[in-house]
Design a protein around this motif. Sequence first.
Motif, PDB file in Angstrom:
ATOM      1  N   GLY A 229     -13.905 -40.138  39.374  1.00 54.41           N
ATOM      2  CA  GLY A 229     -14.949 -39.431  40.095  1.00 54.41           C
ATOM      3  C   GLY A 229     -14.480 -38.246  40.901  1.00 54.41           C
ATOM      4  O   GLY A 229     -15.280 -37.602  41.592  1.00 54.41           O
ATOM      5  N   GLY A 230     -13.182 -37.938  40.854  1.00 53.99           N
ATOM      6  CA  GLY A 230     -12.690 -36.752  41.538  1.00 53.99           C
ATOM      7  C   GLY A 230     -12.477 -36.906  43.028  1.00 53.99           C
ATOM      8  O   GLY A 230     -12.379 -35.917  43.761  1.00 53.99           O
ATOM      9  N   ARG A 231     -12.354 -38.160  43.496  1.00 54.70           N
ATOM     10  CA  ARG A 231     -12.146 -38.385  44.922  1.00 54.70           C
ATOM     11  C   ARG A 231     -11.120 -39.493  45.131  1.00 54.70           C
ATOM     12  O   ARG A 231     -10.969 -40.377  44.295  1.00 54.70           O
ATOM     13  N   ILE A 232     -10.441 -39.429  46.255  1.00 55.31           N
ATOM     14  CA  ILE A 232      -9.531 -40.482  46.685  1.00 55.31           C
ATOM     15  C   ILE A 232     -10.158 -41.165  47.897  1.00 55.31           C
ATOM     16  O   ILE A 232     -10.575 -40.498  48.852  1.00 55.31           O
ATOM     17  N   ASN A 233     -10.249 -42.485  47.862  1.00 53.34           N
ATOM     18  CA  ASN A 233     -10.836 -43.248  48.964  1.00 53.34           C
ATOM     19  C   ASN A 233      -9.743 -43.993  49.709  1.00 53.34           C
ATOM     20  O   ASN A 233      -8.998 -44.782  49.112  1.00 53.34           O
ATOM     21  N   ILE A 234      -9.639 -43.726  51.002  1.00 53.07           N
ATOM     22  CA  ILE A 234      -8.592 -44.302  51.842  1.00 53.07           C
ATOM     23  C   ILE A 234      -9.285 -45.090  52.948  1.00 53.07           C
ATOM     24  O   ILE A 234     -10.177 -44.559  53.629  1.00 53.07           O
ATOM     25  N   LYS A 235      -8.916 -46.355  53.121  1.00 52.00           N
ATOM     26  CA  LYS A 235      -9.687 -47.187  54.053  1.00 52.00           C
ATOM     27  C   LYS A 235      -8.849 -48.333  54.605  1.00 52.00           C
ATOM     28  O   LYS A 235      -7.793 -48.681  54.059  1.00 52.00           O
ATOM     29  N   ALA A 236      -9.363 -48.940  55.672  1.00 53.69           N
ATOM     30  CA  ALA A 236      -8.695 -50.081  56.301  1.00 53.69           C
ATOM     31  C   ALA A 236      -9.644 -50.708  57.310  1.00 53.69           C
ATOM     32  O   ALA A 236     -10.689 -50.149  57.654  1.00 53.69           O
ATOM     33  N   VAL A 237      -9.267 -51.883  57.785  1.00 54.90           N
ATOM     34  CA  VAL A 237      -9.922 -52.516  58.927  1.00 54.90           C
ATOM     35  C   VAL A 237      -8.886 -52.602  60.035  1.00 54.90           C
ATOM     36  O   VAL A 237      -7.753 -53.036  59.809  1.00 54.90           O
ATOM     37  N   VAL A 238      -9.268 -52.183  61.227  1.00 57.48           N
ATOM     38  CA  VAL A 238      -8.341 -52.172  62.354  1.00 57.48           C
ATOM     39  C   VAL A 238      -8.923 -53.014  63.490  1.00 57.48           C
ATOM     40  O   VAL A 238     -10.141 -53.059  63.698  1.00 57.48           O
ATOM     41  N   ASN A 239      -8.059 -53.707  64.195  1.00 58.86           N
ATOM     42  CA  ASN A 239      -8.492 -54.567  65.302  1.00 58.86           C
ATOM     43  C   ASN A 239      -8.761 -53.729  66.551  1.00 58.86           C
ATOM     44  O   ASN A 239      -8.038 -53.761  67.546  1.00 58.86           O
ATOM     45  N   LYS A 240      -9.830 -52.952  66.468  1.00 55.19           N
ATOM     46  CA  LYS A 240     -10.218 -52.073  67.572  1.00 55.19           C
ATOM     47  C   LYS A 240     -11.705 -51.767  67.404  1.00 55.19           C
ATOM     48  O   LYS A 240     -12.157 -51.484  66.299  1.00 55.19           O
ATOM     49  N   SER A 241     -12.459 -51.834  68.472  1.00 54.23           N
ATOM     50  CA  SER A 241     -13.888 -51.549  68.382  1.00 54.23           C
ATOM     51  C   SER A 241     -14.110 -50.046  68.274  1.00 54.23           C
ATOM     52  O   SER A 241     -13.264 -49.245  68.694  1.00 54.23           O
ATOM     53  N   LEU A 242     -15.254 -49.674  67.720  1.00 58.71           N
ATOM     54  CA  LEU A 242     -15.569 -48.258  67.541  1.00 58.71           C
ATOM     55  C   LEU A 242     -15.783 -47.568  68.883  1.00 58.71           C
ATOM     56  O   LEU A 242     -15.480 -46.390  69.042  1.00 58.71           O
ATOM     57  N   GLY A 243     -16.272 -48.298  69.859  1.00 58.67           N
ATOM     58  CA  GLY A 243     -16.478 -47.712  71.183  1.00 58.67           C
ATOM     59  C   GLY A 243     -17.920 -47.834  71.637  1.00 58.67           C
ATOM     60  O   GLY A 243     -18.849 -47.812  70.831  1.00 58.67           O
ATOM     61  N   GLU A 244     -18.118 -47.950  72.944  1.00 56.27           N
ATOM     62  CA  GLU A 244     -19.451 -48.155  73.498  1.00 56.27           C
ATOM     63  C   GLU A 244     -20.362 -46.951  73.295  1.00 56.27           C
ATOM     64  O   GLU A 244     -21.589 -47.075  73.355  1.00 56.27           O
ATOM     65  N   GLU A 245     -19.786 -45.779  73.069  1.00 53.76           N
ATOM     66  CA  GLU A 245     -20.615 -44.583  72.895  1.00 53.76           C
ATOM     67  C   GLU A 245     -21.281 -44.521  71.529  1.00 53.76           C
ATOM     68  O   GLU A 245     -22.123 -43.647  71.273  1.00 53.76           O
ATOM     69  N   TYR A 246     -20.907 -45.460  70.637  1.00 53.36           N
ATOM     70  CA  TYR A 246     -21.494 -45.496  69.299  1.00 53.36           C
ATOM     71  C   TYR A 246     -22.466 -46.669  69.193  1.00 53.36           C
ATOM     72  O   TYR A 246     -22.252 -47.726  69.786  1.00 53.36           O
ATOM     73  N   LYS A 247     -23.505 -46.479  68.413  1.00 52.75           N
ATOM     74  CA  LYS A 247     -24.585 -47.459  68.307  1.00 52.75           C
ATOM     75  C   LYS A 247     -24.060 -48.765  67.734  1.00 52.75           C
ATOM     76  O   LYS A 247     -23.507 -48.801  66.635  1.00 52.75           O
ATOM     77  N   SER A 248     -24.234 -49.841  68.467  1.00 57.21           N
ATOM     78  CA  SER A 248     -23.725 -51.149  68.062  1.00 57.21           C
ATOM     79  C   SER A 248     -24.361 -51.611  66.754  1.00 57.21           C
ATOM     80  O   SER A 248     -25.561 -51.415  66.518  1.00 57.21           O
TER      81      SER A 248
END
Length: 449
Positions: A229-248
């Motif tokens: 598809g012409g794209r590289i997908n790079i991803k992970a899960v990290v033990n850190k919350s996105l932050g209170e400023e982002y919609k839960s």
Amino acid sequence: MKSTAATQAEGTVIVGGGIAGLAVATALRNVAGVSNVKVLEASTKAEFQNTEAGAAAQLGPNGLRALNFIMPLSSDDTNNNNDDDVVQKVLDMGGILEGNVMMMPGGQTMAIPDTTKVDTGIPQVLVRWGMLRSLLAEQLPEDVVVTDAGKDIAGYQQQNNSDGDDDDNNVQHVNMIDASGDPIADLSSTPLIIGADGVRSAFRALVRKDVTHLTTDVIDASGEDVKYGGRINIKAVVNKSLGEEYKSGHTHACFAPDGSMAVFAGPAGDESTYWAISVADTTANNEGEDAVTFMDGLPSGSDGKTALKEKLLAKLNSLDSDPYITTVIDLINETSADKIFCQKSEEAKELGTHPLHSADGRVVLAGDAAHAMSASYGQAANFALEDAATLAACIRDGDDLEAALKDYSKKRLDRCIEMQTRSAERAAKAMKGEQVEDVSKWIFQWEIA
């Protein structure tokens, strides 16, 4: 009473110990009553047991219904409510999705609520891929999964009748063979091989070509019907919350105006965040220069993972300053390089009228091996679970194994073709900022037949 098809399926070998392979093994044992099943997994035992492997899987009502169908009641489930037992366990280990927030230029946002739970009574959830695999593996006796195995299989050959291993149900067993055509030592003969070996499936190549042996290089042969598809997908899960400023409970996404990059982040369980970056290739130019992928020039092994992380951070830091991008950069900085999962945006070429089983009834496909698709709807794990539930039900009810495999192909093929087409369409338009019909309601209405 156990069906003839299930009796004939005793001794089945599943190649691939990912979500699809483990789900099929679980379903065959719990639904169809096939007790003698083996799963051959290419990774080492330590890699297989790593619950942090493979970033995240998105499960919706269809996948959760399938999981509920193939998993047994727990011994302490006195109310016979398997939904509460299995589905709730998955919901508890992941992050329930309540909507998506589009991060617009200039810091503006547009929140789109997820109505899945209102529509179906079951929400969508993001869960660590390795934890979902572990949940399925726990359903199987320890001797079912054989690690560091199955990598050399290039086909199969009919077993010599003089070996005396054919069963009493007139099902011819086969031996798995390597690229040279020699039987692979330590692998038992089997009446059925289930190819759950991923996007670049050797068994899909066998089924598509209607052959029993790949005489060319297995890697080359298994990639012939894969489109990039012409794209590289790079991803992970990290033990850190996105932050209170982002919609839960919401995923967040932004797209580069030129379509060169997409940046996603969302909840993946208690104090954990899933992040994913999709990077477009540099296209070929008029002077004859080839396209360049994001992975070009990176070393292999652990050094490659470190170099990949550094290159990804440099790419993100080159973008215009933006609080959301800065947040994702922080998430990536907090992620160990060896936990980052990288893959090309590959999918199977159009399924067409090809059945999901071989003409001789010795091979059947499941998961990405059957219908690898774009990740735009997040349906890979869901459709793998649907495959497992459907195949097990067909074998449970089958008059014979051949009829059961035909029934499985018939029930799955049209849905898989539609999903593959819709996923590709959505992926292509999303990167251009174009709207596309959302078929989520159709996806989620699936029930085991």
